[in-house]
Design a protein around this motif. Structure first.
Motif, PDB file in Angstrom:
ATOM      1  N   THR A   7       0.842  -1.197   0.000  1.00  0.00           N
ATOM      2  CA  THR A   7       0.000   0.000   0.000  1.00  0.00           C
ATOM      3  C   THR A   7       0.876   1.245   0.000  1.00  0.00           C
ATOM      4  O   THR A   7       1.725   1.407   0.869  1.00  0.00           O
ATOM      5  N   ARG A  42     -16.742   1.587   7.347  1.00  0.00           N
ATOM      6  CA  ARG A  42     -16.050   0.483   8.022  1.00  0.00           C
ATOM      7  C   ARG A  42     -16.332   0.390   9.516  1.00  0.00           C
ATOM      8  O   ARG A  42     -15.887  -0.540  10.172  1.00  0.00           O
ATOM      9  N   ASP A  52     -17.830  -8.970  10.052  1.00  0.00           N
ATOM     10  CA  ASP A  52     -17.634  -7.922   9.040  1.00  0.00           C
ATOM     11  C   ASP A  52     -18.780  -7.840   8.028  1.00  0.00           C
ATOM     12  O   ASP A  52     -18.613  -7.307   6.938  1.00  0.00           O
ATOM     13  N   ASP A  76      -4.962   7.745   7.402  1.00  0.00           N
ATOM     14  CA  ASP A  76      -6.205   7.178   6.866  1.00  0.00           C
ATOM     15  C   ASP A  76      -7.155   8.292   6.412  1.00  0.00           C
ATOM     16  O   ASP A  76      -6.919   9.472   6.700  1.00  0.00           O
ATOM     17  N   ASP A  93      -5.024   1.304   3.611  1.00  0.00           N
ATOM     18  CA  ASP A  93      -4.760   0.053   2.891  1.00  0.00           C
ATOM     19  C   ASP A  93      -6.063  -0.574   2.400  1.00  0.00           C
ATOM     20  O   ASP A  93      -6.102  -1.193   1.336  1.00  0.00           O
ATOM     21  N   TRP A  94      -7.159  -0.386   3.129  1.00  0.00           N
ATOM     22  CA  TRP A  94      -8.457  -0.908   2.665  1.00  0.00           C
ATOM     23  C   TRP A  94      -8.884  -0.178   1.385  1.00  0.00           C
ATOM     24  O   TRP A  94      -9.335  -0.803   0.416  1.00  0.00           O
ATOM     25  N   ARG A  97      -6.781  -1.350  -1.597  1.00  0.00           N
ATOM     26  CA  ARG A  97      -7.143  -2.698  -2.069  1.00  0.00           C
ATOM     27  C   ARG A  97      -8.489  -2.716  -2.787  1.00  0.00           C
ATOM     28  O   ARG A  97      -8.718  -3.527  -3.667  1.00  0.00           O
ATOM     29  N   ASN A  98      -9.391  -1.806  -2.407  1.00  0.00           N
ATOM     30  CA  ASN A  98     -10.747  -1.864  -2.952  1.00  0.00           C
ATOM     31  C   ASN A  98     -11.070  -0.760  -3.958  1.00  0.00           C
ATOM     32  O   ASN A  98     -12.205  -0.655  -4.410  1.00  0.00           O
TER      33      ASN A  98
END
Ligand SMILES: [Fe+2]
Length: 374
Positions: A7, A42, A52, A76, A93-94, A97-98
Motif C-alpha cells: 500500500t 467500516r 464484518d 487514513d 490500505d483498505w 485494495r478496494n
C-alpha cells in the motif's frame, strides 16, 4: 500465486464537486464517490465486529450521500457526510485494495491453452494431496488457472472419485446418482456407454446450474484406443472472437435450448453457447451436440446463427487444441465443465471403465484461497 503490491502512502485528499480525489505517494490519483463510501463505511455501527457483514440496507441511508468534508488523519481517510453529519474513517490500505477507479479492473488470472502449452503441466500425486497443504494448493490453483488437472496414483477402488471430490468440497448428486459409470454396456442408454468415439463436449448443458466440475477416475483401461481428449473452450472461444467477431457476437447474444429426457427426467435449460460477462470476459461455454434441442431463434437470425455455429464447431475440431491423454488405472482427471471440453477416441474391445462425479467450483476456489492465504 498472486501477491498484492504494498500500500502506498496517502499524501493528499481533494473534494471536487461531489468526488473525493485521493493522491498516493506513487503518483496515482483515484476518485471515490459519496454513495460508495457510505455504503462501505467500516465502523462498528456499519459492519458487524465479528463477521464484518454489513448491518444496514441502502434504503436506510439518506437520499443525499454527498460528502461534506474529507481529510487525512493518521494516514487514513476521514469523511463527514452532508445530509446527516455521519463520520467514518477508512484505513488507507483498505481503500487501496478496494479502489475501483483503475484503468483496468482486477481480473482473474486465467491461462488459455492449446495442447502444446498444457502438455508440460505436471500430474499431481494423490497421496501428496492428502498429506501436504502446499501440494493441495498447487493442484487447486492449476484447476483454477488452466481449468483442469491430472491426479495420479488414486487407489483403483470404486467410489474413490467421490473421495477425491471431498478433498476440496462436496459431490454434486444428480438424477444419475452420486457417481456415474462410464463403460461399454450391452444396451447403452447413452453414447458414452458404447465404444464409439465422442466429440468434445461439455456435460449436462440442460441443467440449471450446470455442474461446475467433473472428475473422471480410470479403474480399467484398454491397450488400443479410448484416449481421453481435453480442450480449452475459453481458448477456442477467444480464437473465434479474434477470427470472426461477428460469429462470436451471435453465439454470445442468442440463447439456445438444451434438453435431456428419459423415463424419469425431463431436464431443460436455455443458455448461450458462449457466455461473457459485463467486461466481455468469457465466463462459460456450453457445447453438446447430443443434447442441443432445436434452436428457437428469430427467423431472420437463424441462417446467420447456423453459419456462426458451424464456424465455431470447426474450430473445436482443430488438432492443435486437442490435448490427448491416455488415462491409466489410478489416473483421475478433474476439469472445469463450464470451460474445458472433453471427449474420447473410439475403442474396439476390451474393458474400459471410468467412474465420474460432479462437484461445484465455489468450494474448490474457496479452499485454494484459504490455503494460499495461510
Ligand atoms: Fe461427457
Amino acid at each position: 500465486m498472486s501477491t498484492l503490491p504494498p500500500t502506498p502512502e496517502l499524501i493528499a485528499v481533494d473534494l471536487v464537486d461531489s468526488e473525493i480525489i485521493l493522491n498516493w505517494d506513487n503518483d496515482i490519483q483515484q476518485r471515490f464517490h459519496g454513495p460508495w463510501l457510505r455504503d462501505n463505511a467500516r465502523g462498528a455501527d456499519a459492519r458487524h465486529p465479528e463477521n464484518d457483514q454489513r448491518l444496514f440496507d441502502i434504503t436506510e441511508l439518506p437520499a443525499d450521500l454527498s460528502v461534506d468534508s474529507a481529510s487525512i488523519r493518521d494516514g487514513d481517510l476521514h469523511v463527514t457526510f452532508r445530509a446527516d453529519g455521519y463520520e467514518t474513517t477508512f484505513p488507507a490500505d483498505w481503500l487501496w485494495r478496494n479502489a475501483y477507479d483503475k484503468p483496468e479492473a482486477k481480473r482473474d488470472i486465467r491461462q488459455f491453452w492449446a495442447a502444446a502449452e498444457a502438455k508440460s503441466l505436471p500430474a499431481h500425486d494423490y497421496k501428496a494431496l492428502t498429506e501436504d497443504n502446499a501440494a493441495m494448493a498447487a493442484w487447486l490453483r492449476q484447476v483454477h488457472d488452466y481449468g483442469f488437472a491430472i491426479v495420479s496414483n488414486v487407489p483403483t477402488k470404486p467410489g474413490m472419485v467421490c473421495e477425491v471430490a471431498r478433498l476440496f468440497g462436496y459431490v454434486r448428486e444428480t438424477n444419475y446418482g452420486e457417481l456415474f459409470e462410464v463403460r461399454s454396456e450391452e444396451k447403452p442408454t447413452n453414447l458414452a456407454f458404447t465404444g464409439l468415439g465422442l466429440n468434445v463436449h461439455t456435460d449436462n448443458p440442460y441443467r440449471d446450474p450446470v455442474p461446475g466440475l467433473q472428475l473422471l477416475h480410470c479403474l480399467e483401461s484398454v491397450n488400443e484406443g479410448g484416449e481421453s481428449v481435453l480442450m480449452d473452450g475459453f481458448k477456442a472461444a477467444d480464437l473465434l472472437r479474434q477470427e470472426d467477431a461477428g460469429a462470436f457476437a451471435l453465439l454470445t447474444r442468442h440463447w439456445v435450448p438444451f434438453r435431456f429426457r428419459d423415463d424419469k427426467a425431463d431436464l431443460q435449460a436455455r443458455r448461450p453457447l458462449i457466455e461473457v460477462d459485463d467486461r466481455g470476459d468469457i465466463q462459460a461455454i456450453r457445447y453438446n451436440n447430443r443434447s442441443a434441442a432445436p434452436f428457437d431463434l428469430p427467423a431472420d437470425v437463424m441462417e446467420a446463427y447456423y453459419n456462426a455455429f458451424r464456424t465455431y464447431a470447426r474450430l473445436l475440431h482443430r488438432p492443435e487444441l486437442e490435448l490427448g491423454l491416455k488415462l491409466r488405472p489410478g489416473d483421475l482427471m478433474i476439469f472445469d465443465n463450464q470451460r474445458v471440453l472433453h471427449g474420447r477416441k473410439g475403442f474396439a474391445g476390451g474393458k474400459r471403465h471410468l467412474q465420474g462425479c460432479y462437484a461445484d467450483k465455489d468450494s474448490l476456489y474457496s479452499l485454494m484461497r484459504k490455503l494460499e492465504e495461510a
